[in-house]
Design an enzyme around this catalytic site. Structure first.
Site, PDB file in Angstrom:
ATOM      1  N   SER A 235       0.781  -1.136  -0.056  1.00  0.00           N
ATOM      2  CA  SER A 235      -0.083   0.112   0.125  1.00  0.00           C
ATOM      3  C   SER A 235       0.939   1.366   0.027  1.00  0.00           C
ATOM      4  O   SER A 235       1.480   1.406   1.082  1.00  0.00           O
ATOM      5  CB  SER A 235      -0.727   0.125   1.207  1.00  0.00           C
ATOM      6  OG  SER A 235      -1.427   1.577   1.528  1.00  0.00           O
TER       7      SER A 235
ATOM      8  N   HIS B 177      -1.439  -1.398  -4.175  1.00  0.00           N
ATOM      9  CA  HIS B 177      -2.572  -1.039  -3.258  1.00  0.00           C
ATOM     10  C   HIS B 177      -2.640   0.491  -3.010  1.00  0.00           C
ATOM     11  O   HIS B 177      -1.970   1.152  -2.812  1.00  0.00           O
ATOM     12  CB  HIS B 177      -2.621  -1.644  -1.897  1.00  0.00           C
ATOM     13  CG  HIS B 177      -3.973  -1.487  -1.142  1.00  0.00           C
ATOM     14  ND1 HIS B 177      -4.940  -2.510  -1.364  1.00  0.00           N
ATOM     15  CD2 HIS B 177      -4.307  -0.726  -0.060  1.00  0.00           C
ATOM     16  CE1 HIS B 177      -5.975  -2.128  -0.360  1.00  0.00           C
ATOM     17  NE2 HIS B 177      -5.541  -1.115   0.226  1.00  0.00           N
TER      18      HIS B 177
ATOM     19  N   ASP C 203      -4.848   3.651  -1.354  1.00  0.00           N
ATOM     20  CA  ASP C 203      -5.804   3.905  -0.450  1.00  0.00           C
ATOM     21  C   ASP C 203      -6.385   5.294  -0.369  1.00  0.00           C
ATOM     22  O   ASP C 203      -5.877   6.315  -0.491  1.00  0.00           O
ATOM     23  CB  ASP C 203      -5.344   3.615   1.090  1.00  0.00           C
ATOM     24  CG  ASP C 203      -4.886   2.347   1.406  1.00  0.00           C
ATOM     25  OD1 ASP C 203      -6.134   1.232   1.508  1.00  0.00           O
ATOM     26  OD2 ASP C 203      -4.058   1.944   1.910  1.00  0.00           O
TER      27      ASP C 203
ATOM     28  N   MET D 276      -9.242   7.921   0.527  1.00  0.00           N
ATOM     29  CA  MET D 276      -9.773   8.312   1.775  1.00  0.00           C
ATOM     30  C   MET D 276     -10.429   9.673   1.643  1.00  0.00           C
ATOM     31  O   MET D 276      -9.761  10.678   1.223  1.00  0.00           O
ATOM     32  CB  MET D 276      -8.978   8.236   2.903  1.00  0.00           C
ATOM     33  CG  MET D 276      -8.418   6.913   3.277  1.00  0.00           C
ATOM     34  SD  MET D 276      -7.332   7.002   4.725  1.00  0.00           S
ATOM     35  CE  MET D 276      -6.467   5.430   4.662  1.00  0.00           C
TER      36      MET D 276
ATOM     37  N   HIS E 258      -8.691   0.732  -3.122  1.00  0.00           N
ATOM     38  CA  HIS E 258      -9.488   0.817  -2.127  1.00  0.00           C
ATOM     39  C   HIS E 258     -10.170   2.115  -1.735  1.00  0.00           C
ATOM     40  O   HIS E 258      -9.672   3.002  -1.311  1.00  0.00           O
ATOM     41  CB  HIS E 258      -8.617   0.248  -0.846  1.00  0.00           C
ATOM     42  CG  HIS E 258      -9.230  -0.043   0.398  1.00  0.00           C
ATOM     43  ND1 HIS E 258      -8.492  -0.323   1.520  1.00  0.00           N
ATOM     44  CD2 HIS E 258     -10.622  -0.029   0.863  1.00  0.00           C
ATOM     45  CE1 HIS E 258      -9.355  -0.310   2.620  1.00  0.00           C
ATOM     46  NE2 HIS E 258     -10.638  -0.156   2.008  1.00  0.00           N
TER      47      HIS E 258
ATOM     48  N   MET F 295     -12.003   4.262   0.459  1.00  0.00           N
ATOM     49  CA  MET F 295     -12.783   4.506   1.722  1.00  0.00           C
ATOM     50  C   MET F 295     -13.446   5.816   1.578  1.00  0.00           C
ATOM     51  O   MET F 295     -13.067   6.787   2.184  1.00  0.00           O
ATOM     52  CB  MET F 295     -11.707   4.455   2.806  1.00  0.00           C
ATOM     53  CG  MET F 295     -11.228   3.053   2.997  1.00  0.00           C
ATOM     54  SD  MET F 295      -9.430   3.106   3.678  1.00  0.00           S
ATOM     55  CE  MET F 295      -8.598   3.279   2.155  1.00  0.00           C
TER      56      MET F 295
ATOM     57  N   MET G  21     -11.321  -6.138   6.622  1.00  0.00           N
ATOM     58  CA  MET G  21     -10.304  -4.987   7.195  1.00  0.00           C
ATOM     59  C   MET G  21      -9.818  -5.774   8.489  1.00  0.00           C
ATOM     60  O   MET G  21     -10.813  -6.098   9.220  1.00  0.00           O
ATOM     61  CB  MET G  21     -10.999  -3.798   7.392  1.00  0.00           C
ATOM     62  CG  MET G  21     -11.419  -3.062   6.177  1.00  0.00           C
ATOM     63  SD  MET G  21      -9.908  -2.574   5.221  1.00  0.00           S
ATOM     64  CE  MET G  21      -9.145  -1.707   6.183  1.00  0.00           C
TER      65      MET G  21
ATOM     66  N   GLY H 105      -8.298   3.955   8.051  1.00  0.00           N
ATOM     67  CA  GLY H 105      -7.909   5.380   8.067  1.00  0.00           C
ATOM     68  C   GLY H 105      -6.333   5.658   7.986  1.00  0.00           C
ATOM     69  O   GLY H 105      -6.083   6.841   7.641  1.00  0.00           O
TER      70      GLY H 105
ATOM     71  N   GLY I 128       0.008   1.673   9.595  1.00  0.00           N
ATOM     72  CA  GLY I 128       0.853   1.472  10.972  1.00  0.00           C
ATOM     73  C   GLY I 128      -0.031   0.972  12.155  1.00  0.00           C
ATOM     74  O   GLY I 128       0.590   1.134  13.325  1.00  0.00           O
TER      75      GLY I 128
ATOM     76  N   ASP J  94      -6.298  -6.416   4.867  1.00  0.00           N
ATOM     77  CA  ASP J  94      -5.696  -5.175   4.913  1.00  0.00           C
ATOM     78  C   ASP J  94      -5.712  -4.508   6.361  1.00  0.00           C
ATOM     79  O   ASP J  94      -6.880  -4.306   6.918  1.00  0.00           O
ATOM     80  CB  ASP J  94      -6.567  -4.276   4.099  1.00  0.00           C
ATOM     81  CG  ASP J  94      -6.096  -2.824   3.883  1.00  0.00           C
ATOM     82  OD1 ASP J  94      -4.861  -2.516   4.178  1.00  0.00           O
ATOM     83  OD2 ASP J  94      -6.527  -2.146   3.146  1.00  0.00           O
ATOM     84  N   GLY J  95      -4.404  -4.350   6.923  1.00  0.00           N
ATOM     85  CA  GLY J  95      -4.169  -3.789   7.944  1.00  0.00           C
ATOM     86  C   GLY J  95      -3.250  -4.580   9.188  1.00  0.00           C
ATOM     87  O   GLY J  95      -4.026  -5.434   9.548  1.00  0.00           O
ATOM     88  N   GLY J  96      -2.282  -3.989   9.424  1.00  0.00           N
ATOM     89  CA  GLY J  96      -1.491  -4.602  10.418  1.00  0.00           C
ATOM     90  C   GLY J  96      -0.728  -5.887   9.998  1.00  0.00           C
ATOM     91  O   GLY J  96      -0.242  -6.688  10.749  1.00  0.00           O
TER      92      GLY J  96
HETATM   93  C1  DX5 Z   1      -5.828   1.258   6.426  1.00  0.00           C
HETATM   94  C2  DX5 Z   1      -5.688   0.891   4.805  1.00  0.00           C
HETATM   95  C3  DX5 Z   1      -4.577   0.295   4.789  1.00  0.00           C
HETATM   96  C4  DX5 Z   1      -3.215   0.745   5.451  1.00  0.00           C
HETATM   97  C5  DX5 Z   1      -2.613  -0.513   5.821  1.00  0.00           C
HETATM   98  O1  DX5 Z   1      -6.795   2.388   6.569  1.00  0.00           O
HETATM   99  O2  DX5 Z   1      -6.769   0.846   4.291  1.00  0.00           O
HETATM  100  O3  DX5 Z   1      -4.286  -0.313   3.500  1.00  0.00           O
HETATM  101  O4  DX5 Z   1      -2.533   1.408   4.514  1.00  0.00           O
HETATM  102  O5  DX5 Z   1      -1.414   0.014   6.530  1.00  0.00           O
HETATM  103  P1  DX5 Z   1      -0.181  -0.901   7.480  1.00  0.00           P
HETATM  104  O6  DX5 Z   1      -0.024  -2.377   6.274  1.00  0.00           O
HETATM  105  O7  DX5 Z   1       0.638  -0.280   7.798  1.00  0.00           O
HETATM  106  O8  DX5 Z   1      -1.156  -1.718   8.493  1.00  0.00           O
HETATM  107 ZN    ZN Z   2      -6.373  -0.262   2.058  1.00  0.00          ZN
END
Ligand code: DX5
Ligand code: ZN
Length: 220
Positions: A10, A35, A37, A39, A68, A70, A139, A144, A147, A177-179
């Site tokens: 991402s 990817h 993101d 927002m 993605h 959002m 998710m 948002g 990290g 997606d996430g962490g």
């Molecule tokens: C979160 C995003 C993710 C994010 C993941 O809101 O949709 O794609 O960038 O970031 P990491 O991999 O650092 O958790």
């Molecule tokens: Zn994402």
């Protein structure tokens, strides 16, 4: 059957002064998708990028662009993102009163259609969408920011979505997606995911992007 592992760095954690170079580095290191993101500052608290950045990414790589969304009212911008070169357009089920219609529109624009669920949204919310999806994204953080810490409580949901897709005979990718890190990838893979988004684990790896991608690949 174990499906091939897809890695989707991402760019949310990329150095935007060197975005093209960093995307090229991901591609050279064996990333599968990029990817993006998007927002809107309403559906999620953060405000990031739009079709203009997708168009710049399109010029930087031949990899699929996994976009993605959002954003509220995603249907207003689907065509702009498709024209900018998005390969996959993933919308949040929470933002789409007519999810089937939105997914059909995405396919009619020549993109792969994705649907995603916030952590609080149950897997059941997907059911009517399944015949119309190419990708389901679960998710594993509240969307948002990059990290954030992986939410292990989402593992049963990944497994449930895997069962729903298998039972429906649906070959859609199951993405998370996430962490995602070398430590969290393997239990999520075991729960049935096959595509992994990672921002910090790739772009903030202390030894660089290629090392980040290698670490994720070898965690499989
Ligand atoms: C979160 C995003 C993710 C994010 C993941 O809101 O949709 O794609 O960038 O970031 P990491 O991999 O650092 O958790
Ligand atoms: Zn994402």
């Amino acid at each position: 059957m174990t499906r091939d592992l897809i890695l989707a760095p991402s760019i949310l954690s990329a150095d935007f002064t060197r975005l093209g170079e960093q995307i090229a580095e991901c591609e050279a290191a064996g990333a599968d998708w990029i990817h993006v993101d998007v927002m809107d500052g309403h559906f999620v608290p953060n405000l990031t990028m739009g079709p203009f950045v997708v168009e710049a990414c399109r010029r930087a790589t031949s990899l699929p662009l996994d976009v993605h969304l959002m954003i509220e009212r995603p249907e207003n911008l689907l065509e702009a993102f498709a024209q900018a070169g998005a390969s996959h357009l993933t919308v949040h089920v929470e933002t789409c009163p007519d999810i089937v219609g939105t997914l059909k529109t995405i396919r009619s624009l020549g993109c792969q259609a994705g649907v995603t669920l916030n952590p609080a949204t149950p897997a059941e919310a997907l059911r009517e969408a399944i015949p119309f999806v190419d990708l389901v994204l679960v998710m594993t953080v509240h969307p948002g920011y990059s990290g954030q810490a992986f939410m292990p409580g989402m593992l049963p949901k990944v497994a449930q979505v895997r069962r729903m897709l298998d039972e429906a005979g649906c070959a859609a990718w199951l993405e998370v997606d996430g962490g995602i890190s070398a430590a969290t990838l393997s239990p999520v893979r075991a729960a049935g995911a096959d595509a992994f988004v990672a921002a910090n684990a790739v772009f903030k790896h202390p030894d660089g992007i290629a090392a980040g991608i290698r670490a994720l690949r070898s965690a499989d």
